[in-house]
Structure formats: structure tokens, C-alpha cells
Design a protein around this motif. Structure first.
Motif, mmCIF file in Angstrom:
data_model
loop_
_atom_site.group_PDB
_atom_site.id
_atom_site.type_symbol
_atom_site.label_atom_id
_atom_site.label_comp_id
_atom_site.label_asym_id
_atom_site.label_seq_id
_atom_site.Cartn_x
_atom_site.Cartn_y
_atom_site.Cartn_z
ATOM 1 N N LEU A 192 30.709 92.889 47.621
ATOM 2 C CA LEU A 192 31.236 94.086 46.970
ATOM 3 C C LEU A 192 31.770 93.818 45.569
ATOM 4 N N GLN A 193 32.259 92.606 45.330
ATOM 5 C CA GLN A 193 32.807 92.275 44.013
ATOM 6 C C GLN A 193 32.199 90.965 43.525
ATOM 7 N N PRO A 194 30.930 90.981 43.152
ATOM 8 C CA PRO A 194 30.246 89.737 42.796
ATOM 9 C C PRO A 194 30.769 89.132 41.499
ATOM 10 N N THR A 195 30.919 87.821 41.513
ATOM 11 C CA THR A 195 31.336 87.061 40.329
ATOM 12 C C THR A 195 30.412 85.876 40.095
ATOM 13 N N LEU A 196 29.304 85.838 40.828
ATOM 14 C CA LEU A 196 28.376 84.721 40.718
ATOM 15 C C LEU A 196 27.855 84.574 39.297
ATOM 16 N N ASN A 197 27.545 85.700 38.652
ATOM 17 C CA ASN A 197 27.027 85.619 37.284
ATOM 18 C C ASN A 197 28.027 84.981 36.331
ATOM 19 N N GLN B 2 17.225 91.004 47.012
ATOM 20 C CA GLN B 2 16.985 91.714 45.757
ATOM 21 C C GLN B 2 18.273 91.884 44.945
ATOM 22 N N GLU B 3 19.391 92.190 45.618
ATOM 23 C CA GLU B 3 20.650 92.361 44.899
ATOM 24 C C GLU B 3 21.093 91.051 44.261
ATOM 25 N N LEU B 4 20.942 89.966 45.002
ATOM 26 C CA LEU B 4 21.291 88.658 44.462
ATOM 27 C C LEU B 4 20.448 88.346 43.234
ATOM 28 N N SER B 5 19.154 88.588 43.349
ATOM 29 C CA SER B 5 18.255 88.317 42.228
ATOM 30 C C SER B 5 18.602 89.184 41.021
ATOM 31 N N ALA B 6 18.855 90.470 41.260
ATOM 32 C CA ALA B 6 19.184 91.369 40.156
ATOM 33 C C ALA B 6 20.493 90.968 39.488
ATOM 34 N N LEU C 205 21.591 88.118 38.975
ATOM 35 C CA LEU C 205 21.341 86.989 38.081
ATOM 36 C C LEU C 205 20.104 87.228 37.209
ATOM 37 N N ALA C 206 19.841 88.489 36.913
ATOM 38 C CA ALA C 206 18.793 88.871 35.972
ATOM 39 C C ALA C 206 17.419 88.334 36.351
ATOM 40 N N GLY C 207 17.146 88.276 37.669
ATOM 41 C CA GLY C 207 15.829 87.866 38.128
ATOM 42 C C GLY C 207 15.533 86.385 37.994
ATOM 43 N N ARG C 208 16.562 85.571 37.855
ATOM 44 C CA ARG C 208 16.349 84.135 37.623
ATOM 45 C C ARG C 208 16.279 83.325 38.909
ATOM 46 N N THR C 209 16.477 83.941 40.071
ATOM 47 C CA THR C 209 16.525 83.192 41.321
ATOM 48 C C THR C 209 15.155 83.124 41.994
ATOM 49 N N PHE C 210 14.970 82.095 42.786
ATOM 50 C CA PHE C 210 13.841 82.027 43.713
ATOM 51 C C PHE C 210 14.371 81.508 45.035
ATOM 52 N N ASN C 211 13.898 82.103 46.124
ATOM 53 C CA ASN C 211 14.438 81.821 47.450
ATOM 54 C C ASN C 211 13.698 80.640 48.075
ATOM 55 N N LEU C 212 14.459 79.678 48.604
ATOM 56 C CA LEU C 212 13.843 78.510 49.238
ATOM 57 C C LEU C 212 13.258 78.821 50.613
ATOM 58 N N GLY C 213 13.634 79.964 51.199
ATOM 59 C CA GLY C 213 13.015 80.391 52.458
ATOM 60 C C GLY C 213 13.251 79.438 53.618
ATOM 61 N N LEU C 214 14.461 78.904 53.739
ATOM 62 C CA LEU C 214 14.715 77.875 54.758
ATOM 63 C C LEU C 214 14.631 78.416 56.180
ATOM 64 N N TYR C 215 15.057 79.665 56.373
ATOM 65 C CA TYR C 215 14.991 80.209 57.737
ATOM 66 C C TYR C 215 13.534 80.312 58.188
ATOM 67 N N GLU C 216 12.694 80.876 57.348
ATOM 68 C CA GLU C 216 11.283 81.029 57.699
ATOM 69 C C GLU C 216 10.595 79.668 57.800
ATOM 70 N N ARG C 217 10.965 78.730 56.961
ATOM 71 C CA ARG C 217 10.386 77.385 57.046
ATOM 72 C C ARG C 217 10.736 76.734 58.388
ATOM 73 N N ALA C 218 11.974 76.914 58.837
ATOM 74 C CA ALA C 218 12.364 76.352 60.133
ATOM 75 C C ALA C 218 11.574 77.002 61.266
ATOM 76 N N GLU C 219 11.398 78.323 61.196
ATOM 77 C CA GLU C 219 10.613 79.009 62.210
ATOM 78 C C GLU C 219 9.173 78.485 62.229
ATOM 79 N N ASP C 220 8.645 78.182 61.063
ATOM 80 C CA ASP C 220 7.298 77.613 60.964
ATOM 81 C C ASP C 220 7.236 76.255 61.654
#
Length: 313
Positions: free
Chosen positions: A14-19, A46-50, A52-67
Motif C-alpha cells: 500500500l505504501q511502496p518505497t522500493l523505488n 505488474q505493479e512491482l514492475s511498474a 520500478l519503471a519496467g526494469r524488473t524481470f522475474n526469476l520464476g522460482l516457484y514455477e521452476r521448482a514445480e518443473d
């Protein structure tokens, strides 16, 4: 492995300060994100990416573990056996913990009663020492389970984990920082550990919040003074990733802890001394740099006297 720079933030929903944290660290390139604690919603970043101005890429660890679990059923089976063993160890620890916590709280309550002043402190100290020994024994049992598992099953040498680690290593080589979000703390920790993500980093800073802030320390402490079933006791849940030392991260402390209860606050702080027990509420921040902690103005720690005090800048 200790990291050179780690920043822990309050909740970001609700009160992001990551940027602001990213800007203060002078991070200019792309930023790797871990949202595995969100489980099936891992990709809903999407909110996280927005932010930080679209600078993020997700490592997808949950889906990788499921794989990995899908392609390596033998490994999935032994993972479940380990999980069941750790669950039973936690249950047994919880039985001992409940009695020791109640004794320590009752002794602390009597500190202010007439006639007890000269007698009570050795008893309180003994009760808290007993809690620390119990916590230490529990951590050692958990650590032994993990060491035995790695020695026997050698996860990083298994085909599908090794493949994902190569991919993750290449991705992390090109990032300027790693952000670790919250969610389910045990799942987040297990996915980060499964792929040895922090070992794949070089000197990039880590920024973490909520469950992410909990897993990067030496121990993962879960806590809630107001669960639906009644007042709870803080528990050592797991061995952390060890990126930093001397911190007990307490996300949403104002909601989850009775910070106006001096007995509970004092016991929490004294039990985990000399670590800082830091209340990570919205718009708070604490930085690990050069082997020491410093806090943003307004970031508070629990004290042995039962009050809260600002973390030194």
C-alpha cells in the motif's frame, strides 16, 4: 554467505518505497525479482514492475521448482519426506516452547511486585537462557536435516536443478540488484534454497521486504500475538539464508505484535539478544553495509526494557 549491501523495507503493498531504495543505492540496470512466496500468483508482478519503471524481470522460482518436481518425481518424494520430518520437529519444539514461554512471561510480570526485586532477576535470566538453549537446539536439528539431505541427494547435481541454476546464473549475471518480495515465508525460503540463488549472485545488492526480509537473516522467526486461535509465541521456524547477521525482521509488527505489552516486548527482545528485533512497518527501512546496521528515521527496534526505540542511523 554474507552480502555487502542488503536493504530491508517495510511492507510494499500500500505504501511502496522500493523505488526510493533503488534510487538511493544508485542502481541503474535491470533488477531481478523473486516473487515465489506468492505461489501460483508468482507472475502477477505488474505493479512491482511498474513501480520500478519496467526494469524488473522475474526469476520464476516457484514455477521452476514445480518443473523440477514434475520432471524428477524421486526428488519430489524425498522433498516431501524431509518436509514431514521438519514439520514433526517443529511440533515437538512447539510443545517445549509453550511451557518455557509461559514461565518466562510469568517471571517477568513479577518483577514489579513488592518483595521480588532482589530475587527475580536471576530467575528471569535463567528462564530466558533456557529459551535461547531451546532455540539453539532446534536450529541445530533443522540444520542437521538439511545437511544430511544435501549430502545424500546432492540437489545441485541433479539434472533439472542444474539446468535451472545455469539459466538463473546467466540471468543474475546481467542484473544490477535482486529484490525479494513477501508471501508464504516457508515456500519462499525453500525455493531460494532449492536453487541456491544467493550463491549465484556476485556483489549485487539485495532489497527485501515482508517474508523476503525474514528469510535473508540467520534464522527465520515467525510471530503473531493475535492469531485467530489466541495469543501465540514467536517461533524459530527455519535456518535462514545467512545474507546478513544480527537481525530479526518483524514485518507488519504493529498489526501482529502487541507492542503496548511491555512484558511481551521485553521478552521478545531479551530472548533474541544481541540481534536487533526490528519493527518493519510501512515506510521503514534498515540497511546492512560494511558489517553493521543503520536505520531510516522512524524505524524502531524492540528493547529489553519493553519499549520501542529508533534504530540508530
Amino acid at each position: 554467505m554474507l552480502r555487502p549491501v542488503v536493504v530491508l523495507l517495510g511492507p510494499q503493498r500500500l505504501q511502496p518505497t522500493l523505488n526510493l531504495a533503488v534510487e538511493s543505492l544508485g542502481i541503474r540496470g535491470r533488477i531481478a525479482a523473486v516473487t515465489a512466496g506468492w505461489e501460483e500468483r508468482e507472475g502477477e508482478d505488474q505493479e512491482l514492475s511498474a513501480h520500478l519503471a519496467g526494469r524488473t524481470f522475474n526469476l520464476g522460482l516457484y514455477e521452476r521448482a514445480e518443473d523440477v518436481y514434475r520432471l524428477d518425481p524421486e526428488f519430489f518424494r524425498v522433498i516431501r519426506v524431509r518436509h514431514d520430518r521438519l514439520r514433526k520437529i517443529q511440533e515437538l519444539y512447539r510443545v517445549r516452547l509453550a511451557h518455557q514461554m509461559e514461565a518466562a512471561r510469568e517471571l517477568l510480570r513479577r518483577e514489579s511486585l513488592p518483595g521480588y526485586a532482589e530475587l527475580i532477576e536471576p530467575e528471569v535470566r535463567g528462564a530466558i537462557d533456557a529459551l535461547r538453549r531451546l532455540d539453539d537446539e532446534h536450529v541445530q536439528r533443522i540444520r542437521e536435516v538439511h545437511v544430511e539431505f544435501v549430502q545424500r541427494w546432492k540437489p545441485f547435481e541433479r539434472e533439472h536443478i542444474a539446468r535451472h541454476r545455469r539459466e538463473l546464473g546467466a540471468l543474475l549475471d546481467g542484473c544490477s540488484a535482486l529484490c525479494i518480495a513477501g508471501g508464504h515465508v516457508a515456500i519462499l525460503l525453500n525455493r531460494l534454497r532449492l536453487f541456491g540463488v544467493l550463491d549465484l549472485l556476485k556483489q549485487q545488492p539485495i532489497i527485501a521486504w515482508s517474508a523476503g526480509a525474514m528469510v535473508v537473516g540467520e534464522r527465520v522467526i515467525v510471530f503473531h500475538d493475535r492469531p485467530p486461535q489466541g495469543a501465540g509465541d514467536p517461533e524459530v521456524l527455519e535456518v535462514g539464508l545467512g545474507a546478513v547477521r544480527g537481525i530479526v525482521a518483524l514485518p507488519h509488527a504493529e498489526k501482529r505484535l502487541r507492542l503496548d505489552d511491555r512484558t511481551r516486548v521485553a521478552l521478545f527482545a531479551r530472548r533474541f539478544e544481541p540481534s536487533l528485533c526490528v519493527a518493519l512497518d510501512p515506510r521503514t527501512r534498515i540497511d546492512w553495509r560494511d558489517g553493521r546496521w543503520s536505520g531510516l528515521d522512524g524505524t524502531r527496534k524492540l528493547t529489553a526494557g519493553g519499549a520501542l526505540a529508533e534504530v540508530e542511523a
